[in-house]
Structure formats: structure tokens, C-alpha cells
Design a protein around this motif. Structure first.
Motif, mmCIF file in Angstrom:
data_model
loop_
_atom_site.group_PDB
_atom_site.id
_atom_site.type_symbol
_atom_site.label_atom_id
_atom_site.label_comp_id
_atom_site.label_asym_id
_atom_site.label_seq_id
_atom_site.Cartn_x
_atom_site.Cartn_y
_atom_site.Cartn_z
ATOM 1 N N GLU A 1 1.723 3.019 4.909
ATOM 2 C CA GLU A 1 2.495 1.873 4.440
ATOM 3 C C GLU A 1 2.069 0.649 5.246
ATOM 4 O O GLU A 1 1.552 0.768 6.355
ATOM 5 C CB GLU A 1 3.985 2.130 4.626
ATOM 6 C CG GLU A 1 4.487 3.325 3.833
ATOM 7 C CD GLU A 1 5.913 3.686 4.198
ATOM 8 O OE1 GLU A 1 6.809 3.444 3.371
ATOM 9 O OE2 GLU A 1 6.122 4.204 5.310
ATOM 10 N N GLY B 1 -1.869 -8.058 2.154
ATOM 11 C CA GLY B 1 -1.117 -7.107 1.344
ATOM 12 C C GLY B 1 -1.893 -6.657 0.123
ATOM 13 O O GLY B 1 -1.843 -5.483 -0.266
ATOM 14 N N LEU B 2 -2.633 -7.580 -0.479
ATOM 15 C CA LEU B 2 -3.411 -7.234 -1.671
ATOM 16 C C LEU B 2 -4.551 -6.272 -1.331
ATOM 17 O O LEU B 2 -4.834 -5.341 -2.088
ATOM 18 C CB LEU B 2 -3.968 -8.510 -2.309
ATOM 19 C CG LEU B 2 -2.926 -9.478 -2.888
ATOM 20 C CD1 LEU B 2 -3.608 -10.739 -3.417
ATOM 21 C CD2 LEU B 2 -2.120 -8.807 -3.992
ATOM 22 N N ARG C 1 -3.234 -2.784 -0.973
ATOM 23 C CA ARG C 1 -3.004 -2.170 -2.286
ATOM 24 C C ARG C 1 -4.302 -1.654 -2.896
ATOM 25 O O ARG C 1 -4.326 -0.603 -3.546
ATOM 26 C CB ARG C 1 -2.368 -3.199 -3.225
ATOM 27 C CG ARG C 1 -0.869 -3.369 -3.017
ATOM 28 C CD ARG C 1 -0.187 -3.547 -4.359
ATOM 29 N NE ARG C 1 1.231 -3.749 -4.169
ATOM 30 C CZ ARG C 1 1.831 -4.936 -4.257
ATOM 31 N NH1 ARG C 1 1.116 -6.032 -4.522
ATOM 32 N NH2 ARG C 1 3.128 -5.045 -4.084
ATOM 33 N N GLN C 2 -5.378 -2.367 -2.666
ATOM 34 C CA GLN C 2 -6.660 -1.959 -3.243
ATOM 35 C C GLN C 2 -7.126 -0.620 -2.690
ATOM 36 O O GLN C 2 -7.869 0.106 -3.347
ATOM 37 C CB GLN C 2 -7.724 -3.035 -2.975
ATOM 38 C CG GLN C 2 -7.496 -4.324 -3.758
ATOM 39 C CD GLN C 2 -8.463 -5.425 -3.353
ATOM 40 O OE1 GLN C 2 -9.397 -5.183 -2.593
ATOM 41 N NE2 GLN C 2 -8.238 -6.634 -3.846
ATOM 42 N N GLN D 1 -2.748 1.861 -0.360
ATOM 43 C CA GLN D 1 -1.595 1.787 0.526
ATOM 44 C C GLN D 1 -0.448 1.017 -0.145
ATOM 45 O O GLN D 1 -0.668 0.204 -1.044
ATOM 46 C CB GLN D 1 -1.982 1.107 1.839
ATOM 47 C CG GLN D 1 -3.027 1.881 2.620
ATOM 48 C CD GLN D 1 -3.578 1.090 3.792
ATOM 49 O OE1 GLN D 1 -3.675 -0.129 3.732
ATOM 50 N NE2 GLN D 1 -3.959 1.783 4.846
ATOM 51 N N ARG D 2 0.764 1.292 0.329
ATOM 52 C CA ARG D 2 1.942 0.649 -0.246
ATOM 53 C C ARG D 2 2.480 -0.388 0.737
ATOM 54 O O ARG D 2 2.573 -0.134 1.933
ATOM 55 C CB ARG D 2 3.032 1.684 -0.531
ATOM 56 C CG ARG D 2 4.283 1.120 -1.186
ATOM 57 C CD ARG D 2 5.257 2.228 -1.520
ATOM 58 N NE ARG D 2 5.950 2.731 -0.338
ATOM 59 C CZ ARG D 2 7.085 2.225 0.134
ATOM 60 N NH1 ARG D 2 7.637 1.184 -0.455
ATOM 61 N NH2 ARG D 2 7.651 2.754 1.200
ATOM 62 N N VAL D 3 2.816 -1.562 0.215
ATOM 63 C CA VAL D 3 3.392 -2.612 1.056
ATOM 64 C C VAL D 3 4.871 -2.313 1.255
ATOM 65 O O VAL D 3 5.663 -2.353 0.312
ATOM 66 C CB VAL D 3 3.192 -3.998 0.428
ATOM 67 C CG1 VAL D 3 3.803 -5.070 1.332
ATOM 68 C CG2 VAL D 3 1.708 -4.285 0.201
ATOM 69 N N LEU E 1 3.912 -10.696 -3.515
ATOM 70 C CA LEU E 1 3.442 -9.313 -3.479
ATOM 71 C C LEU E 1 4.262 -8.392 -4.387
ATOM 72 O O LEU E 1 3.887 -7.235 -4.583
ATOM 73 C CB LEU E 1 3.481 -8.776 -2.040
ATOM 74 C CG LEU E 1 2.448 -9.383 -1.079
ATOM 75 C CD1 LEU E 1 2.682 -8.884 0.341
ATOM 76 C CD2 LEU E 1 1.026 -9.051 -1.521
ATOM 77 N N SER F 1 5.985 -7.114 -7.977
ATOM 78 C CA SER F 1 5.553 -7.030 -9.374
ATOM 79 C C SER F 1 6.691 -6.425 -10.193
ATOM 80 O O SER F 1 7.754 -6.084 -9.666
ATOM 81 C CB SER F 1 4.299 -6.162 -9.494
ATOM 82 O OG SER F 1 4.572 -4.831 -9.082
ATOM 83 N N GLU G 1 7.203 -2.933 -8.762
ATOM 84 C CA GLU G 1 7.489 -2.765 -7.338
ATOM 85 C C GLU G 1 8.002 -4.065 -6.735
ATOM 86 O O GLU G 1 7.385 -5.113 -6.877
ATOM 87 C CB GLU G 1 6.222 -2.316 -6.593
ATOM 88 C CG GLU G 1 6.421 -2.139 -5.099
ATOM 89 C CD GLU G 1 5.128 -1.802 -4.379
ATOM 90 O OE1 GLU G 1 5.185 -1.412 -3.212
ATOM 91 O OE2 GLU G 1 4.051 -1.961 -5.003
#
Length: 377
Positions: free
Chosen positions: A249, A268-269, A272-273, A276-278, A311, A313, A316
Motif C-alpha cells: 500500500e 500515487g499514479l 497504481r501502475q 499497488q494501492r493508494v 487520486l 476514482s 476507489e
């Protein structure tokens, strides 16, 4: 009586490995003759940094057994074969050079990152680690900011002469120093004495190997949480951690000003790529309420909320976990190596960090999709 002395001595815990001496096979011959307890123990290595503490606690434990009026302690060192057996036992079923914090691990791995330097990410990480440990969690901390390592100083692992605490090596196993109940490793602990203030000028492959070694060769034992203090930005280390720990995380640290918050979104982006989760956003250097009631917003306000919103969406929602106000105590305690959450817990920054630790601790990583090491008989 010898059995009672053996039980008392065996219950003494090695301060570095955090395991009883009996579990580590460090207890040797024990006899009691006319009230004198003859106790023999074997330390892991020559020059063990915990030797004095272990000797004192073993002597006290043996002396506390009814009928013992004197303790004669003999301190030896494990043989090479005994050390190999010990390191194999500590590693358990894990094959050497494999990462023990994989997807099936119950240890929660949290990488603390930022878009740029100077936002107080390391200070936040160090204090968050201590705050989690003060909640009773077993915490490890990897200083992955190889070029700008500062965790040892923030946790008081640097003495007045500028010497950084060294890990203990048991063959190829590295036992990290412990500060405020946090097991910590940093590249600063491996530099030659006198070179602590020098720059580490390494390229990608060397950085990757260093992070990998921190995760494989360092013995953290059973952890509830492993924190990684990441370098700012989206460079080599961020990519390596994403490859080595894709299930980790991520906490994004920013200040309220747009110059920081705009680039914080990128870290953070990138996380995600790599899968991993923010976990959330932490706003540092937030507005401070002065004694007269006025508010000092030196770096503006709202940046943390902006990052969390950017961050998030439809699938999420990334929360703003907390805002840490500007605090002279936070800075002063960091310079002194006494984390504010431990040395000045009533300070507004300490209160904010402790609350963030509570929120994180109360939102444990889910177990879905992970294999649990339990059996039904």
C-alpha cells in the motif's frame, strides 16, 4: 534447582532478535553447587553489541531463583555450525534471498512516498512508525531513500560524534538496530566509519540490489507493519519497490501548496501502475493555530484534499488520512532524534500523527486471496 535456573535463564530475551535464549539455543551448561549457580551461555558473534545487557539480565534471572546466592557466568560464542543452524531457524522455511513480505505474508507493507523532496516525508514516516509501535504493533522500517537517508538521525540512531548505529551480522543474516521499538535499516548504517556524511552516488542497478538486500537479508522477525521511507519522485527505487512488493500500500505525503500537491499526485499514479494501492494522503505543514487564535497558513491550505480528490476514482476513494500542522516541536524533536510522538505526545503534530496511526491500524489489510499458514486437524 538446576532446572529452575535453566528455565529462568532461557526466558531471558535477546534484545536484538527479540526471542528467548532457549529458543535460540544460546543456553549451555547450568549447574548449581552449594548455592552457586554456574551458568554458561553462547552469544551469536564475537563482540556482540548486546553482550553486556544479556549478561546482566541472565545473571539477574539466575540470581532470582530461590536458593541461589551467587552466580558464576561464563560467556562464550557460537560455533560456525551453530550460527548456520540459528540463521536457518530464524529464516524458517524461507529460502535465502527470497523476500519474506510477499503477497501471502500477513505483514502489512506500506510505502511512504511524495512527489518532491522537502515535504517532511521522512519525519512523518519515522513518527508514524513510532506511533504504530506505541499502539502495540510490531513495526519495521526500511529507509529506502538511499541518496537522502535521514531515518537513523530522526530515530536517535546517530550518536553525538556522528556515528550511526550498526546492524549485527550473523553470517549472511543482518539484525537491524531497534529504536523506540522500531526495527530499522538504512544505507547509512553500512557506510564506513567517517563516511557517514558522504554522498551515495549510485545508479539504478545498485539501488535495486540495495533495496532487495534490505528486504531479503535483514531479519525483522514477525512484523505487523513494514514501512518503507521512499525517495521523493518516481525514479528507480519506486520502480524497484513496485516490482519487489507489488501488493504494498502507498501513503502519499504532500504539503498544502500546489507546487507540492500537483507533483504528489504523480507518485500515487506510478504506484497504481505497478499494482499497488493508494492507502491515503497525509498533508504535512498544514495551517497552525497560534496562541492568540489566529491561523498561520504558511504553505496555504487544501493541497492534501486536492491530492486525495485527484487520486480518487469512481471505483476507489482515496481519503485524506490527516493534516499535520506546522510544529516547532516536530522539527526540534527530529533534529534531536527523539520523535515528537514519544517525547512530546501532547503537541498538535504528535496528536495528528497518532490519530493517523490509529486510522491505519484500524483499517487492516484484507486477507482475501492470501494463503494462511494454518492447518485443521
Amino acid at each position: 534447582m538446576s532446572a529452575s535456573v535453566r528455565a529462568a535463564v532461557g526466558a531471558v530475551s535477546d534484545p536484538e532478535l527479540r526471542r528467548p535464549l532457549s529458543d535460540l539455543d544460546m543456553v549451555r551448561d547450568i549447574t548449581v553447587d552449594a548455592g552457586v549457580a554456574h551458568v554458561a551461555i553462547a552469544l551469536t558473534i564475537v563482540g556482540c553489541p548486546a553482550a553486556e545487557r544479556i549478561s546482566a539480565e541472565v545473571t539477574a534471572a539466575a540470581a532470582g531463583v530461590p536458593g541461589v546466592r551467587e552466580v558464576a557466568l561464563e560467556v562464550g560464542v557460537m560455533t560456525a555450525d551453530e550460527r548456520r543452524a540459528l540463521t536457518a531457524r530464524l529464516r524458517g522455511s524461507r529460502v535465502s534471498r527470497t523476500i519474506p513480505f510477499g503477497p501471502d505474508s500477513l505483514t502489512r507493507v506500506i510505502a511512504v512516498t511524495s512527489g518532491k523532496g522537502g515535504v517532511g516525508k521522512s519525519t512523518v514516516t519515522a513518527n508514524l512508525a513510532v506511533a504504530l509501535a506505541r499502539r502495540g504493533l510490531a513495526v519495521g522500517l526500511v529507509d529506502a531513500d538511499v541518496h537522502g537517508f535521514s531515518i537513523p538521525g530522526l530515530l536517535g540512531l546517530v550518536d553525538a560524534a556522528g556515528r550511526t548505529a550498526r546492524p549485527t551480522r550473523i553470517d549472511d543474516l543482518i539484525v537491524p538496530p531497534i529504536a523506540y521499538d522500531v526495527k530499522t535499516v538504512s544505507i547509512g548504517m553500512f557506510l564506513r566509519e567517517g563516511d557517514e556524511g558522504s554522498a551515495v552516488a549510485w545508479r539504478g542497478p545498485m539501488l535495486h540490489r540495495t533495496v532487495q538486500q534490505f528486504l531479503t537479508d535483514v531479519y525483522f522477525g514477525d512484523l505487523d507493519v513494514l514501512l518503507l521511507d521512499m525517495p521523493p519522485g518516481t525514479g528507480d527505487v519506486a520502480i524497484s519497490v513496485g516490482q519487489l512488493l507489488p501488493h504494498a500500500e502507498v501513503l502519499v505525503v504532500t504539503t498544502p501548496q500546489s507546487a507540492s500537491s500537483d507533483v504528489a499526485v504523480r507518485s500515487g499514479l506510478v504506484a497504481r501502475q505497478t499494482g499497488q494501492r493508494v492507502l491515503g494522503v497525509i498533508e504535512n505543514m498544514a495551517p497552525l493555530v497560534l496562541p492568540d487564535g489566529t491561523v498561520l497558513d504558511l504553505f496555504g491550505r487544501g493541497g492534501g484534499e486536492d491530492v486525495a480528490r485527484a487520486l480518487s476514482s469512481e471505483s476507489e476513494t482515496v481519503p485524506l488520512l490527516g493534516s499535520i500542522p506546522l510544529s516547532p516541536a516536530l522539527r526540534a524533536c527530529g533534529d534531536a532524534g527523539t520523535p515528537v510522538v514519544a517525547s512530546a505526545p501532547a503537541d498538535s503534530a504528535a496528536v495528528a500523527i497518532s490519530e493517523i496511526a490509529r486510522v491505519i491500524a484500524d483499517r487492516p489489510r484484507g486477507l482475501a486471496g492470501r494463503r494462511l499458514n494454518v492447518s485443521v486437524t
